[in-house]
Every structure is written in structure tokens, then in C-alpha cells.
Design a protein around this motif. Structure first.
Motif, PDB file in Angstrom:
ATOM      1  N   SER A  32      45.996  18.397  60.507  1.00 40.57           N
ATOM      2  CA  SER A  32      46.655  19.055  59.371  1.00 40.57           C
ATOM      3  C   SER A  32      46.340  20.536  59.339  1.00 40.57           C
ATOM      4  O   SER A  32      47.184  21.350  58.926  1.00 40.57           O
ATOM      5  N   ILE A  33      45.187  20.934  59.780  1.00 42.89           N
ATOM      6  CA  ILE A  33      44.835  22.349  59.826  1.00 42.89           C
ATOM      7  C   ILE A  33      45.716  23.073  60.837  1.00 42.89           C
ATOM      8  O   ILE A  33      46.240  24.161  60.571  1.00 42.89           O
ATOM      9  N   LEU A  34      45.968  22.463  61.986  1.00 44.29           N
ATOM     10  CA  LEU A  34      46.776  23.100  63.020  1.00 44.29           C
ATOM     11  C   LEU A  34      48.268  23.085  62.681  1.00 44.29           C
ATOM     12  O   LEU A  34      49.004  23.971  63.107  1.00 44.29           O
ATOM     13  N   SER A  35      48.748  22.091  61.944  1.00 47.64           N
ATOM     14  CA  SER A  35      50.164  22.012  61.619  1.00 47.64           C
ATOM     15  C   SER A  35      50.559  22.972  60.501  1.00 47.64           C
ATOM     16  O   SER A  35      51.699  23.395  60.409  1.00 47.64           O
ATOM     17  N   ASN A  36      49.681  23.352  59.655  1.00 49.67           N
ATOM     18  CA  ASN A  36      49.967  24.233  58.524  1.00 49.67           C
ATOM     19  C   ASN A  36      49.529  25.674  58.820  1.00 49.67           C
ATOM     20  O   ASN A  36      48.747  26.272  58.094  1.00 49.67           O
ATOM     21  N   ARG A  37      50.063  26.259  59.878  1.00 47.96           N
ATOM     22  CA  ARG A  37      49.705  27.641  60.238  1.00 47.96           C
ATOM     23  C   ARG A  37      50.781  28.583  59.709  1.00 47.96           C
ATOM     24  O   ARG A  37      51.597  29.078  60.456  1.00 47.96           O
TER      25      ARG A  37
END
Length: 99
Positions: free
Chosen positions: A93-98
Motif C-alpha cells: 500500500s505504501i508503494l501503490s499510493n505514490r
């Protein structure tokens, strides 16, 4: 006061020396009571002790296999610990919400 400290330090040092040193009997002049000595270096030998001259080591395929298996298990455990620390933060989720 300084004199009492010196005497207490001396007594503590003497106690340590008695606790950590070999207990030796005072020498007798009687030649029949002399300890047996080693001819090579003239050191007294104690009863039941022998000088170690060789060391046999066993290094074969089974030993190497066991050491390798232990190393592999340790690597797996350490990787799991690192993975748990990273997955706690939900990296997908951290990488998808950039934004």
C-alpha cells in the motif's frame, strides 16, 4: 582511615589469590615425598594428568553437512525476522499510493 583501606585491600587481594591459585603443600626435605618430574622439561607432574601432545579432529562430510544445515536454519530465521519488521508497515500500500 587510609591505613584501614590499605589493609582491607590487602586482605581482599590475599583472599582472591587463595581462591584462584593452586593449593600447594610446603616442600619436605624427604626425598621419597618429592613429586615425580617430567624428564623433558623438569616440571612436576600431577597424578592422573598426562601431557597433551596431539589433537585429533574429525572433519568429514557429515560434519560439514551439519554445520551447513545449522547455518541455513540461522539464515532462514534471520530473514524471517527482517521480513516481519518490513511487513508490519504494509509495503504494497505504501508503494501503490505514490502521489
Amino acid at each position: 582511615m587510609l591505613e584501614s583501606q590499605i589493609s582491607s585491600t590487602d586482605s581482599m587481594n590475599e583472599t582472591k589469590k587463595q581462591n584462584f591459585s593452586r593449593q600447594q603443600t610446603p616442600p619436605n626435605n624427604d626425598s621419597s615425598q618429592q613429586p615425580k618430574t617430567d624428564e623433558s622439561n623438569n616440571q612436576p607432574q600431577e597424578k592422573g594428568l598426562e601431557k597433551v601432545t596431539t589433537v585429533f579432529e574429525a572433519m568429514n562430510f557429515n560434519v560439514l553437512l551439519e554445520v551447513g544445515a545449522i547455518a541455513f536454519v540461522l539464515v532462514i530465521i534471520s530473514n524471517c525476522a527482517a521480513l516481519l519488521c518490513v511487513m508490519r508497515y504494509d509495503p504494497s500500500s505504501i508503494l501503490s499510493n505514490r502521489d
